[in-house]
Design a protein around this motif. Structure first.
Motif, PDB file in Angstrom:
ATOM      1  N   ASP A 225     -17.857  38.992  69.697  1.00 54.79           N
ATOM      2  CA  ASP A 225     -18.533  37.721  69.470  1.00 54.79           C
ATOM      3  C   ASP A 225     -18.059  36.694  70.063  1.00 54.79           C
ATOM      4  O   ASP A 225     -18.573  35.663  70.141  1.00 54.79           O
ATOM      5  N   GLU A 226     -16.715  36.736  70.964  1.00 57.76           N
ATOM      6  CA  GLU A 226     -16.359  35.492  71.682  1.00 57.76           C
ATOM      7  C   GLU A 226     -17.223  35.013  72.676  1.00 57.76           C
ATOM      8  O   GLU A 226     -17.095  34.059  73.158  1.00 57.76           O
ATOM      9  N   ALA A 227     -17.895  36.167  73.143  1.00 57.62           N
ATOM     10  CA  ALA A 227     -18.766  35.958  74.407  1.00 57.62           C
ATOM     11  C   ALA A 227     -19.860  34.878  73.928  1.00 57.62           C
ATOM     12  O   ALA A 227     -20.669  34.229  74.815  1.00 57.62           O
ATOM     13  N   LEU A 228     -20.106  34.522  72.757  1.00 55.98           N
ATOM     14  CA  LEU A 228     -21.260  33.783  71.999  1.00 55.98           C
ATOM     15  C   LEU A 228     -20.872  32.316  72.356  1.00 55.98           C
ATOM     16  O   LEU A 228     -21.510  31.302  72.033  1.00 55.98           O
ATOM     17  N   ALA A 229     -19.563  32.110  72.744  1.00 55.86           N
ATOM     18  CA  ALA A 229     -19.276  30.681  72.918  1.00 55.86           C
ATOM     19  C   ALA A 229     -19.934  29.790  73.653  1.00 55.86           C
ATOM     20  O   ALA A 229     -20.315  28.628  73.109  1.00 55.86           O
ATOM     21  N   GLN A 230     -20.366  30.266  74.756  1.00 56.81           N
ATOM     22  CA  GLN A 230     -21.151  29.570  75.434  1.00 56.81           C
ATOM     23  C   GLN A 230     -22.590  29.151  75.168  1.00 56.81           C
ATOM     24  O   GLN A 230     -23.013  28.183  75.212  1.00 56.81           O
ATOM     25  N   PRO A 231     -23.386  30.338  74.616  1.00 56.67           N
ATOM     26  CA  PRO A 231     -24.807  30.142  73.967  1.00 56.67           C
ATOM     27  C   PRO A 231     -24.598  28.924  72.922  1.00 56.67           C
ATOM     28  O   PRO A 231     -25.689  28.311  72.778  1.00 56.67           O
ATOM     29  N   VAL A 232     -23.816  29.160  72.154  1.00 56.87           N
ATOM     30  CA  VAL A 232     -23.572  28.327  70.855  1.00 56.87           C
ATOM     31  C   VAL A 232     -23.339  27.189  71.116  1.00 56.87           C
ATOM     32  O   VAL A 232     -23.848  26.140  70.520  1.00 56.87           O
ATOM     33  N   ALA A 233     -22.310  26.913  72.147  1.00 54.50           N
ATOM     34  CA  ALA A 233     -21.861  25.490  72.535  1.00 54.50           C
ATOM     35  C   ALA A 233     -23.448  24.869  73.253  1.00 54.50           C
ATOM     36  O   ALA A 233     -23.618  23.783  72.980  1.00 54.50           O
ATOM     37  N   ASP A 234     -23.868  25.419  74.051  1.00 54.63           N
ATOM     38  CA  ASP A 234     -25.197  24.926  74.515  1.00 54.63           C
ATOM     39  C   ASP A 234     -26.242  24.691  73.522  1.00 54.63           C
ATOM     40  O   ASP A 234     -26.878  23.535  73.676  1.00 54.63           O
ATOM     41  N   LEU A 235     -26.500  25.513  72.481  1.00 54.07           N
ATOM     42  CA  LEU A 235     -27.696  25.033  71.714  1.00 54.07           C
ATOM     43  C   LEU A 235     -27.095  23.881  70.717  1.00 54.07           C
ATOM     44  O   LEU A 235     -27.957  23.110  70.441  1.00 54.07           O
ATOM     45  N   ALA A 236     -25.612  24.063  70.255  1.00 56.61           N
ATOM     46  CA  ALA A 236     -25.418  22.839  69.615  1.00 56.61           C
ATOM     47  C   ALA A 236     -25.432  21.709  70.244  1.00 56.61           C
ATOM     48  O   ALA A 236     -25.768  20.599  69.830  1.00 56.61           O
ATOM     49  N   SER A 237     -25.095  21.680  71.583  1.00 51.21           N
ATOM     50  CA  SER A 237     -25.089  20.404  72.244  1.00 51.21           C
ATOM     51  C   SER A 237     -26.674  19.838  72.521  1.00 51.21           C
ATOM     52  O   SER A 237     -26.821  18.735  72.443  1.00 51.21           O
ATOM     53  N   TRP A 238     -27.526  20.789  72.779  1.00 48.81           N
ATOM     54  CA  TRP A 238     -29.040  20.627  72.692  1.00 48.81           C
ATOM     55  C   TRP A 238     -29.475  20.012  71.415  1.00 48.81           C
ATOM     56  O   TRP A 238     -30.154  19.142  71.551  1.00 48.81           O
ATOM     57  N   LEU A 239     -29.064  20.464  70.310  1.00 45.30           N
ATOM     58  CA  LEU A 239     -29.596  19.931  69.084  1.00 45.30           C
ATOM     59  C   LEU A 239     -28.801  18.977  68.708  1.00 45.30           C
ATOM     60  O   LEU A 239     -29.237  17.930  67.952  1.00 45.30           O
ATOM     61  N   GLY A 240     -27.723  18.744  68.934  1.00 49.04           N
ATOM     62  CA  GLY A 240     -26.662  17.338  68.649  1.00 49.04           C
ATOM     63  C   GLY A 240     -26.167  17.703  67.216  1.00 49.04           C
ATOM     64  O   GLY A 240     -26.309  16.791  66.335  1.00 49.04           O
ATOM     65  N   VAL A 241     -26.016  18.746  66.913  1.00 45.66           N
ATOM     66  CA  VAL A 241     -25.393  19.041  65.360  1.00 45.66           C
ATOM     67  C   VAL A 241     -24.027  19.867  65.360  1.00 45.66           C
ATOM     68  O   VAL A 241     -23.649  20.224  66.344  1.00 45.66           O
ATOM     69  N   PRO A 242     -23.440  19.570  64.168  1.00 43.95           N
ATOM     70  CA  PRO A 242     -22.042  20.212  63.986  1.00 43.95           C
ATOM     71  C   PRO A 242     -22.505  21.793  63.778  1.00 43.95           C
ATOM     72  O   PRO A 242     -23.545  22.286  63.537  1.00 43.95           O
ATOM     73  N   VAL A 243     -21.446  22.578  63.972  1.00 48.10           N
ATOM     74  CA  VAL A 243     -21.131  24.083  63.949  1.00 48.10           C
ATOM     75  C   VAL A 243     -20.392  24.463  62.657  1.00 48.10           C
ATOM     76  O   VAL A 243     -19.258  23.983  62.764  1.00 48.10           O
ATOM     77  N   GLU A 244     -20.851  25.621  62.038  1.00 48.54           N
ATOM     78  CA  GLU A 244     -20.176  26.172  61.145  1.00 48.54           C
ATOM     79  C   GLU A 244     -20.053  27.597  61.433  1.00 48.54           C
ATOM     80  O   GLU A 244     -21.202  28.226  61.243  1.00 48.54           O
ATOM     81  N   ILE A 245     -18.705  28.235  61.521  1.00 46.47           N
ATOM     82  CA  ILE A 245     -18.727  29.657  61.801  1.00 46.47           C
ATOM     83  C   ILE A 245     -18.717  30.417  60.332  1.00 46.47           C
ATOM     84  O   ILE A 245     -17.498  30.153  59.594  1.00 46.47           O
TER      85      ILE A 245
END
Length: 310
Positions: free
Chosen positions: A162-182
Protein backbone atom coordinates in the motif's frame (compact mmCIF):
# COMPACT_ATOMS: atom_id res chain seq x y z
CA UNK A 1 -11.49 20.43 -13.45
CA UNK A 2 -14.81 19.19 -12.12
CA UNK A 3 -16.71 16.56 -10.17
CA UNK A 4 -18.97 14.23 -12.16
CA UNK A 5 -22.01 12.80 -10.39
CA UNK A 6 -24.51 10.40 -11.92
CA UNK A 7 -28.22 10.89 -11.27
CA UNK A 8 -30.74 8.68 -13.02
CA UNK A 9 -34.32 9.49 -13.92
CA UNK A 10 -35.48 6.82 -11.45
CA UNK A 11 -33.12 7.87 -8.65
CA UNK A 12 -34.90 8.80 -5.46
CA UNK A 13 -31.88 9.11 -3.18
CA UNK A 14 -29.98 12.41 -2.98
CA UNK A 15 -26.97 10.92 -1.16
CA UNK A 16 -24.63 11.20 -4.15
CA UNK A 17 -25.73 14.81 -4.71
CA UNK A 18 -25.00 15.66 -1.08
CA UNK A 19 -21.55 14.07 -1.24
CA UNK A 20 -20.75 15.90 -4.48
CA UNK A 21 -21.96 19.14 -2.88
CA UNK A 22 -19.78 18.52 0.18
CA UNK A 23 -16.67 17.91 -1.94
CA UNK A 24 -17.42 20.91 -4.17
CA UNK A 25 -17.84 23.06 -1.04
CA UNK A 26 -14.36 21.92 0.06
CA UNK A 27 -12.55 22.26 -3.27
CA UNK A 28 -14.52 24.92 -5.16
CA UNK A 29 -14.82 22.63 -8.20
CA UNK A 30 -17.75 22.67 -10.63
CA UNK A 31 -20.29 19.85 -10.53
CA UNK A 32 -21.20 18.07 -13.75
CA UNK A 33 -24.58 16.46 -13.14
CA UNK A 34 -25.16 13.61 -15.59
CA UNK A 35 -28.34 11.66 -16.25
CA UNK A 36 -27.78 8.66 -18.51
CA UNK A 37 -30.75 7.29 -20.44
CA UNK A 38 -30.09 3.61 -21.03
CA UNK A 39 -30.66 2.62 -24.66
CA UNK A 40 -32.83 -0.44 -23.98
CA UNK A 41 -35.44 -0.17 -26.71
CA UNK A 42 -33.71 -2.13 -29.48
CA UNK A 43 -36.19 -5.00 -29.08
CA UNK A 44 -39.05 -2.66 -30.02
CA UNK A 45 -37.66 -1.44 -33.33
CA UNK A 46 -40.05 -3.68 -35.28
CA UNK A 47 -43.00 -1.78 -33.85
CA UNK A 48 -43.24 1.48 -35.77
CA UNK A 49 -43.21 4.58 -33.59
CA UNK A 50 -43.02 2.77 -30.27
CA UNK A 51 -39.29 3.32 -29.78
CA UNK A 52 -39.57 7.02 -30.70
CA UNK A 53 -42.36 7.52 -28.18
CA UNK A 54 -40.33 5.72 -25.55
CA UNK A 55 -37.31 7.88 -26.30
CA UNK A 56 -39.30 11.08 -25.85
CA UNK A 57 -40.84 9.87 -22.62
CA UNK A 58 -37.57 8.72 -21.06
CA UNK A 59 -35.72 11.87 -22.12
CA UNK A 60 -38.47 13.96 -20.57
CA UNK A 61 -38.10 12.02 -17.35
CA UNK A 62 -34.33 12.52 -17.45
CA UNK A 63 -34.78 16.27 -17.91
CA UNK A 64 -37.19 16.42 -14.98
CA UNK A 65 -34.77 14.43 -12.80
CA UNK A 66 -31.90 16.77 -13.68
CA UNK A 67 -34.02 19.79 -12.84
CA UNK A 68 -34.92 18.32 -9.44
CA UNK A 69 -31.30 17.42 -8.74
CA UNK A 70 -30.17 20.90 -9.79
CA UNK A 71 -32.68 22.43 -7.41
CA UNK A 72 -31.49 20.17 -4.58
CA UNK A 73 -27.90 21.38 -5.03
CA UNK A 74 -28.96 24.99 -4.65
CA UNK A 75 -27.01 28.03 -5.79
CA UNK A 76 -23.79 27.50 -3.85
CA UNK A 77 -22.04 25.63 -6.68
CA UNK A 78 -21.53 26.01 -10.41
CA UNK A 79 -23.53 23.14 -11.89
CA UNK A 80 -23.62 21.84 -15.47
CA UNK A 81 -26.34 19.34 -16.40
CA UNK A 82 -25.93 16.70 -19.09
CA UNK A 83 -28.34 14.10 -20.48
CA UNK A 84 -26.74 11.19 -22.34
CA UNK A 85 -28.04 8.11 -24.13
CA UNK A 86 -25.96 4.95 -23.90
CA UNK A 87 -26.17 1.20 -23.63
CA UNK A 88 -23.99 1.23 -20.49
CA UNK A 89 -24.65 3.75 -17.72
CA UNK A 90 -21.24 3.41 -15.98
CA UNK A 91 -19.38 3.50 -19.29
CA UNK A 92 -21.18 6.70 -20.24
CA UNK A 93 -20.29 8.26 -16.87
CA UNK A 94 -16.65 7.34 -17.38
CA UNK A 95 -16.71 8.95 -20.83
CA UNK A 96 -18.09 12.11 -19.22
CA UNK A 97 -15.25 11.98 -16.69
CA UNK A 98 -12.64 11.80 -19.46
CA UNK A 99 -14.25 14.54 -21.54
CA UNK A 100 -14.36 16.91 -18.54
CA UNK A 101 -10.98 15.84 -17.16
CA UNK A 102 -12.81 15.37 -13.87
CA UNK A 103 -10.93 14.86 -10.62
CA UNK A 104 -13.59 12.57 -9.19
CA UNK A 105 -16.73 10.64 -10.09
CA UNK A 106 -19.42 10.37 -7.41
CA UNK A 107 -22.06 7.67 -7.04
CA UNK A 108 -24.53 6.57 -4.40
CA UNK A 109 -25.10 3.27 -2.66
CA UNK A 110 -27.34 0.64 -4.21
CA UNK A 111 -30.88 0.90 -2.84
CA UNK A 112 -30.73 -2.54 -1.18
CA UNK A 113 -27.98 -1.38 1.19
CA UNK A 114 -28.57 -0.74 4.87
CA UNK A 115 -29.27 2.84 5.90
CA UNK A 116 -25.98 4.61 6.62
CA UNK A 117 -23.91 1.96 4.83
CA UNK A 118 -22.67 1.34 1.27
CA UNK A 119 -23.80 -1.50 -0.98
CA UNK A 120 -22.56 -2.21 -4.48
CA UNK A 121 -25.02 -2.31 -7.38
CA UNK A 122 -24.62 -2.56 -11.14
CA UNK A 123 -23.45 1.04 -11.69
CA UNK A 124 -21.20 1.76 -8.71
CA UNK A 125 -19.70 -1.76 -8.87
CA UNK A 126 -18.67 -1.25 -12.49
CA UNK A 127 -17.21 2.16 -11.62
CA UNK A 128 -15.37 0.57 -8.69
CA UNK A 129 -13.71 -1.96 -10.97
CA UNK A 130 -12.85 0.00 -14.10
CA UNK A 131 -12.42 3.72 -13.43
CA UNK A 132 -9.06 5.41 -14.01
CA UNK A 133 -10.29 8.28 -11.81
CA UNK A 134 -11.01 8.10 -8.07
CA UNK A 135 -14.59 7.00 -7.33
CA UNK A 136 -16.44 8.43 -4.31
CA UNK A 137 -19.48 6.53 -3.00
CA UNK A 138 -21.99 7.92 -0.51
CA UNK A 139 -23.67 5.72 2.11
CA UNK A 140 -27.41 5.23 1.75
CA UNK A 141 -29.24 8.18 3.30
CA UNK A 142 -26.13 10.34 3.50
CA UNK A 143 -26.48 14.11 3.99
CA UNK A 144 -23.74 16.68 3.46
CA UNK A 145 -21.67 17.91 6.38
CA UNK A 146 -22.12 21.71 6.59
CA UNK A 147 -18.37 22.40 6.72
CA UNK A 148 -17.45 20.07 3.86
CA UNK A 149 -14.73 17.43 4.03
CA UNK A 150 -12.51 17.99 7.08
CA UNK A 151 -10.35 14.84 7.30
CA UNK A 152 -9.10 12.09 4.98
CA UNK A 153 -8.89 8.71 6.71
CA UNK A 154 -6.72 6.24 4.79
CA UNK A 155 -7.27 2.51 5.32
CA UNK A 156 -4.17 0.45 4.52
CA UNK A 157 -3.19 -3.21 4.60
CA UNK A 158 -0.39 -4.23 6.97
CA UNK A 159 1.98 -4.75 4.05
CA UNK A 160 4.36 -2.61 2.06
CA UNK A 161 2.17 -2.94 -1.06
CA UNK A 162 0.00 0.00 0.00
CA UNK A 163 3.00 2.34 -0.04
CA UNK A 164 2.15 2.80 -3.73
CA UNK A 165 -0.86 4.80 -2.51
CA UNK A 166 1.33 7.61 -1.21
CA UNK A 167 1.04 9.63 -4.42
CA UNK A 168 -2.76 9.39 -4.94
CA UNK A 169 -3.36 10.02 -1.23
CA UNK A 170 -1.06 13.05 -1.29
CA UNK A 171 -2.78 14.37 -4.41
CA UNK A 172 -6.25 13.90 -2.91
CA UNK A 173 -5.33 15.44 0.45
CA UNK A 174 -3.69 18.41 -1.26
CA UNK A 175 -6.75 18.92 -3.48
CA UNK A 176 -9.10 18.76 -0.49
CA UNK A 177 -6.76 20.73 1.76
CA UNK A 178 -7.38 18.43 4.74
CA UNK A 179 -5.23 16.41 7.18
CA UNK A 180 -4.65 12.68 6.71
CA UNK A 181 -4.94 9.92 9.31
CA UNK A 182 -3.72 6.41 8.48
CA UNK A 183 -5.41 3.36 10.02
CA UNK A 184 -5.40 -0.41 9.55
CA UNK A 185 -8.67 -2.26 10.19
CA UNK A 186 -8.56 -5.89 11.35
CA UNK A 187 -10.87 -8.45 12.95
CA UNK A 188 -9.96 -10.51 16.01
CA UNK A 189 -11.81 -13.69 15.08
CA UNK A 190 -12.78 -15.68 12.01
CA UNK A 191 -10.81 -18.12 9.92
CA UNK A 192 -9.83 -15.49 7.34
CA UNK A 193 -8.71 -12.72 9.64
CA UNK A 194 -5.14 -11.61 10.09
CA UNK A 195 -5.60 -11.31 13.85
CA UNK A 196 -6.85 -14.91 14.05
CA UNK A 197 -3.83 -16.09 12.09
CA UNK A 198 -1.52 -14.38 14.58
CA UNK A 199 -3.27 -15.79 17.66
CA UNK A 200 -0.11 -15.98 19.74
CA UNK A 201 0.26 -12.78 21.75
CA UNK A 202 3.97 -12.38 20.98
CA UNK A 203 3.44 -12.83 17.25
CA UNK A 204 0.49 -10.46 17.34
CA UNK A 205 2.59 -7.79 19.04
CA UNK A 206 5.34 -8.20 16.44
CA UNK A 207 2.76 -7.93 13.68
CA UNK A 208 1.34 -4.74 15.24
CA UNK A 209 4.84 -3.25 15.34
CA UNK A 210 5.31 -4.02 11.65
CA UNK A 211 1.96 -2.36 10.90
CA UNK A 212 3.09 0.72 12.79
CA UNK A 213 6.43 0.83 10.94
CA UNK A 214 4.64 0.55 7.61
CA UNK A 215 2.20 3.33 8.52
CA UNK A 216 5.05 5.60 9.60
CA UNK A 217 6.87 5.04 6.28
CA UNK A 218 3.70 5.76 4.35
CA UNK A 219 3.02 8.89 6.42
CA UNK A 220 6.56 10.12 5.81
CA UNK A 221 6.23 9.59 2.07
CA UNK A 222 2.88 11.39 1.91
CA UNK A 223 4.44 14.29 3.83
CA UNK A 224 7.30 14.46 1.34
CA UNK A 225 4.89 14.55 -1.61
CA UNK A 226 2.53 17.05 0.03
CA UNK A 227 4.53 19.13 2.56
CA UNK A 228 1.53 21.23 3.61
CA UNK A 229 -0.52 18.14 4.56
CA UNK A 230 -0.65 17.11 8.21
CA UNK A 231 -0.32 13.31 8.45
CA UNK A 232 -0.88 11.16 11.55
CA UNK A 233 -1.12 7.40 12.18
CA UNK A 234 -3.42 5.17 14.20
CA UNK A 235 -2.08 1.65 14.40
CA UNK A 236 -4.99 -0.80 14.28
CA UNK A 237 -8.75 -0.54 14.78
CA UNK A 238 -10.05 -4.00 15.68
CA UNK A 239 -13.31 -5.78 16.39
CA UNK A 240 -14.83 -9.25 16.44
CA UNK A 241 -16.42 -8.48 13.07
CA UNK A 242 -15.67 -6.00 10.28
CA UNK A 243 -18.63 -3.89 11.31
CA UNK A 244 -17.26 -3.60 14.87
CA UNK A 245 -13.73 -2.93 13.62
CA UNK A 246 -15.03 0.00 11.56
CA UNK A 247 -17.35 1.26 14.30
CA UNK A 248 -14.55 1.23 16.90
CA UNK A 249 -12.67 3.93 15.02
CA UNK A 250 -13.21 7.53 16.15
CA UNK A 251 -15.17 8.88 13.18
CA UNK A 252 -16.08 12.55 12.98
CA UNK A 253 -18.42 14.59 10.84
CA UNK A 254 -16.73 15.59 7.59
CA UNK A 255 -14.63 12.40 7.37
CA UNK A 256 -13.88 10.78 4.01
CA UNK A 257 -12.43 7.24 3.98
CA UNK A 258 -9.87 6.46 1.27
CA UNK A 259 -9.35 2.85 0.20
CA UNK A 260 -6.72 1.75 -2.29
CA UNK A 261 -7.24 -0.49 -5.27
CA UNK A 262 -6.23 -4.13 -5.00
CA UNK A 263 -2.75 -4.94 -6.28
CA UNK A 264 -4.32 -7.84 -8.19
CA UNK A 265 -6.39 -5.52 -10.38
CA UNK A 266 -5.44 -3.64 -13.55
CA UNK A 267 -2.71 -1.05 -13.12
CA UNK A 268 -3.88 2.59 -12.97
CA UNK A 269 -7.52 1.57 -12.50
CA UNK A 270 -9.75 1.05 -9.50
CA UNK A 271 -10.19 -2.62 -8.61
CA UNK A 272 -11.74 -3.42 -5.24
CA UNK A 273 -10.44 -6.56 -3.55
CA UNK A 274 -12.20 -8.66 -0.92
CA UNK A 275 -10.80 -6.88 2.14
CA UNK A 276 -11.49 -3.46 0.65
CA UNK A 277 -15.05 -4.56 -0.17
CA UNK A 278 -15.66 -5.49 3.46
CA UNK A 279 -14.31 -2.14 4.62
CA UNK A 280 -16.44 -0.24 2.09
CA UNK A 281 -19.59 -2.20 2.98
CA UNK A 282 -19.23 -1.38 6.69
CA UNK A 283 -17.99 2.20 6.44
CA UNK A 284 -20.29 4.71 8.19
CA UNK A 285 -18.80 7.58 6.14
CA UNK A 286 -18.36 8.22 2.39
CA UNK A 287 -15.58 6.24 0.72
CA UNK A 288 -13.25 7.24 -2.11
CA UNK A 289 -11.67 4.39 -4.08
CA UNK A 290 -8.19 5.24 -5.36
CA UNK A 291 -6.65 3.70 -8.50
CA UNK A 292 -3.31 2.06 -7.89
CA UNK A 293 -0.69 4.03 -9.84
CA UNK A 294 1.46 2.33 -12.42
CA UNK A 295 4.95 1.56 -11.14
CA UNK A 296 7.72 3.76 -12.41
CA UNK A 297 9.66 2.14 -15.22
CA UNK A 298 13.38 1.93 -14.70
CA UNK A 299 15.40 3.21 -17.65
CA UNK A 300 16.60 0.50 -19.95
CA UNK A 301 20.28 -0.01 -20.37
CA UNK A 302 21.48 0.76 -23.89
CA UNK A 303 21.65 -2.31 -26.07
CA UNK A 304 25.09 -3.35 -27.20
CA UNK A 305 25.57 -3.08 -30.90
CA UNK A 306 26.29 -6.27 -32.73
CA UNK A 307 29.34 -6.24 -35.02
CA UNK A 308 28.41 -6.16 -38.67
CA UNK A 309 29.14 -9.20 -40.74
CA UNK A 310 31.58 -8.72 -43.56
Amino acid sequence: MSIVVGFGSDTRSTSALDLASEIAHTTGEDIVLVSVVQDSWDSLRDFAGVDDEWRRQVRTQAGEALAEAREHLGNEHRVVTRARTARSVPQSLLEEVRENRAKLVVAGSASHGALGRIAFGSTNDRLAHSSETPVAIAPRGYTAHPNGIERLVVAVDPTSSDEALAQPVADLASWLGVPVEIVTFAVRSGSRSAMATFADQGVRQAWAELVHEHQVRLAKRIGELSPDTEVSTVQISTGERWSLALDSYGWRGGDLLAVGSSQHGPVARVFVGSTATRIVNHSPVPVVLLPRPAPLKSPRAPRARRPRKR
